[in-house]
Enzyme design. Structure first.
Site, short mmCIF file in Angstrom:
data_model
loop_
_atom_site.label_atom_id
_atom_site.label_comp_id
_atom_site.label_asym_id
_atom_site.label_seq_id
_atom_site.Cartn_x
_atom_site.Cartn_y
_atom_site.Cartn_z
CB ALA A 129 -11.76 -2.57 5.62
CB ILE A 161 -5.73 3.39 9.36
CG1 ILE A 161 -4.54 2.56 9.84
CG2 ILE A 161 -5.68 4.79 9.97
CD1 ILE A 161 -3.17 3.09 9.41
CE1 TYR A 214 2.31 1.35 0.81
CE2 TYR A 214 4.28 1.45 2.18
CZ TYR A 214 2.92 1.61 2.03
OH TYR A 214 2.15 2.04 3.10
N1 LIG Z 1 -0.72 0.21 8.55
C1 LIG Z 1 0.42 0.85 8.56
O1 LIG Z 1 1.33 0.56 9.36
C2 LIG Z 1 0.67 1.96 7.59
C3 LIG Z 1 1.91 2.62 7.67
C4 LIG Z 1 2.14 3.64 6.75
C5 LIG Z 1 1.19 3.99 5.83
N2 LIG Z 1 0.00 3.34 5.78
C6 LIG Z 1 -0.99 3.76 4.78
O2 LIG Z 1 -2.23 3.87 5.40
C7 LIG Z 1 -3.28 3.59 4.48
C8 LIG Z 1 -4.27 2.67 5.14
O3 LIG Z 1 -3.62 1.47 5.41
P1 LIG Z 1 -4.18 0.40 6.43
O4 LIG Z 1 -3.09 0.10 7.35
O5 LIG Z 1 -5.47 0.80 6.95
O6 LIG Z 1 -4.33 -0.84 5.43
P2 LIG Z 1 -5.59 -1.74 5.06
O7 LIG Z 1 -6.19 -2.28 6.31
O8 LIG Z 1 -5.13 -2.69 4.03
O9 LIG Z 1 -6.56 -0.68 4.44
C9 LIG Z 1 -6.37 -0.21 3.15
C10 LIG Z 1 -7.70 -0.11 2.49
O10 LIG Z 1 -7.49 0.31 1.14
C11 LIG Z 1 -8.36 -0.46 0.34
N3 LIG Z 1 -7.89 -0.61 -1.03
C12 LIG Z 1 -6.85 -1.32 -1.49
N4 LIG Z 1 -6.82 -1.31 -2.83
C13 LIG Z 1 -7.89 -0.58 -3.22
C14 LIG Z 1 -8.44 -0.23 -4.47
N5 LIG Z 1 -7.89 -0.64 -5.63
N6 LIG Z 1 -9.56 0.52 -4.51
C15 LIG Z 1 -10.16 0.92 -3.38
N7 LIG Z 1 -9.70 0.61 -2.16
C16 LIG Z 1 -8.58 -0.14 -2.08
C17 LIG Z 1 -8.45 -1.81 1.00
O11 LIG Z 1 -9.62 -2.45 0.59
P3 LIG Z 1 -9.65 -4.06 0.41
O12 LIG Z 1 -9.56 -4.58 1.79
O13 LIG Z 1 -10.92 -4.29 -0.28
O14 LIG Z 1 -8.46 -4.43 -0.39
C18 LIG Z 1 -8.44 -1.44 2.46
O15 LIG Z 1 -9.74 -1.25 2.95
C19 LIG Z 1 -2.63 3.04 3.23
O16 LIG Z 1 -2.67 4.04 2.23
C20 LIG Z 1 -1.19 2.77 3.65
O17 LIG Z 1 -0.29 2.99 2.59
C21 LIG Z 1 -0.29 2.34 6.66
#
Ligand SMILES: NC(=O)c1ccc[n+]([C@@H]2O[C@H](COP(=O)([O-])OP(=O)(O)OC[C@H]3O[C@@H](n4cnc5c(N)ncnc54)[C@H](OP(=O)(O)O)[C@@H]3O)[C@@H](O)[C@H]2O)c1
Length: 323
Positions: free
Chosen positions: A31, A35, A188
């Site tokens: 998106a 990330i 989570y």
């Molecule tokens: N950001 C942080 O600080 C952080 C820290 C530790 C770990 N993480 C991990 O890093 C990963 C990426 O996180 P991010 O920070 O980039 O968050 P993000 O911006 O919310 O990106 C997560 C992506 O996953 C997609 N997603 C959610 N539910 C889904 C589903 N049912 N089917 C397919 N796609 C789905 C979302 O799509 P939609 O927008 O359509 O919902 C979004 O594009 C995650 O796995 C998270 O647990 C992040």
């Protein structure tokens, strides 16, 4: 092997990016503000042959595809529709939509959800366990033949989180009694511990194949992930930091990760994909561009839990994942 160090993606690509030229890379969770979206843009700069960008809706991926088309017209992009809360869409994506893709050099599973109110996936699993972990188990199972076809130095990289330091898999009640005992952060954490244990067991089962398999703590990045948390979330985290170090599940002190930009968040993923200096640590948990197995606690390191989780997940997806 380099020491832990927060670096931007550009720094990792400058050192090792040549390894991505001509490769096919599949990234989930793409998106404009995620990330994975940043990772896609960063990887595109290294001239891969094909970027397969997955999301639930094409509109999420479109801005990233447009940027890649503009800056790197030689890099082919392709949208892959998958809703990880519905395993039938994972099966369709892997078995039909990618039928014409013979090999995937890097399978990068970043999609995830954090802390939503209790709900279940289409398959009746607690949402975070289902989306963050079980769907990835199935996706990796179904696409592994294509990763193997890419040969040694291809990779399977699965996102996790620093939250694992205080969390475990609740084998006795994986679904939180259908929501009755649900706590969004505990759930989570459980899903992220499962991701780490899955990667460890996969690497153990695939020992000697030369395929890179890592789980990642990307640090702390403001993205779409915090959408289920209140606006005061960042301030609350800062208050917790002021109160002193956190305590992990084994009673050890550790520091909360500092906030960084998305480039730093994607960097450790790239380390997992291509940094040759960590190849001998296959299956490791990575943080700050380095192997961080020392951060894991006894529950995660217990190989009986890896085996138990694998068997449980096979039951949940109603198919075996034999290697
Ligand atoms: N950001 C942080 O600080 C952080 C820290 C530790 C770990 N993480 C991990 O890093 C990963 C990426 O996180 P991010 O920070 O980039 O968050 P993000 O911006 O919310 O990106 C997560 C992506 O996953 C997609 N997603 C959610 N539910 C889904 C589903 N049912 N089917 C397919 N796609 C789905 C979302 O799509 P939609 O927008 O359509 O919902 C979004 O594009 C995650 O796995 C998270 O647990 C992040």
């Amino acid at each position: 092997m380099s020491p832990k160090q927060i670096l931007p993606s550009e720094a990792i690509l400058e050192k090792y990016g040549k390894a991505l030229a001509g490769k096919a890379v599949l990234i989930t969770g793409v998106a404009d503000n995620s990330i994975a979206g940043e990772l896609a843009l960063q990887v595109s700069s290294a001239d891969p042959k094909l970027l397969i960008l997955s999301a639930r809706a094409e509109s999420r991926v479109a801005p990233i595809m447009e940027k890649v088309r503009t800056t790197k017209p030689n890099v082919a992009t392709r949208f892959l529709k998958m809703d990880l809360s519905d395993l039938s869409t994972v099966r369709k994506a892997a078995e039909s939509d990618l039928a014409d893709v013979p090999q995937i050099d890097h399978l990068v599973c970043l999609a995830g959800v954090m802390g939503p109110p209790y709900s279940q996936t289409k398959d009746g699993l607690e949402l975070q366990f289902g989306v963050n972990y079980v769907a990835n188990f199935l996706l990796v199972k179904l696409l592994l033949p294509k990763v193997r076809a890419a040969g040694p130095s291809s990779s399977v990289v699965v996102m996790s989180s620093s939250v694992v330091r205080t969390c475990k898999v609740h084998f006795e009640d994986i679904g939180f009694s259908n929501g009755e005992t649900y706590h969004p952060v505990v759930a989570y954490g459980q899903s992220n511990v499962a991701r780490v244990m899955f990667v460890k067991q996969l690497a153990k089962k695939m020992q000697g194949e030369g395929i890179r398999i890592f789980s990642i703590d990307p640090g702390a990045v403001l993205s779409g992930l915090q959408r289920h948390f209140p606006a005061e979330f960042v301030a609350q985290v800062e208050e917790m930091k002021k109160a002193g170090p956190a305590i992990d599940a084994d009673g050890r002190r550790y520091d909360y990760p500092p906030w960084t930009g998305r480039s730093e968040g994607a960097a450790t993923v790239i380390t997992g994909m291509i940094d040759p200096t960590i190849a001998e640590y296959n299956g490791a948990f990575l943080n700050q561009n380095a192997v961080a197995n020392d951060e894991l606690h006894a529950h995660i390191n217990d190989e009986n839990n890896w085996t138990r989780l694998w068997a449980l997940t096979e039951e949940l997806i109603h198919e075996e994942f034999s290697l």
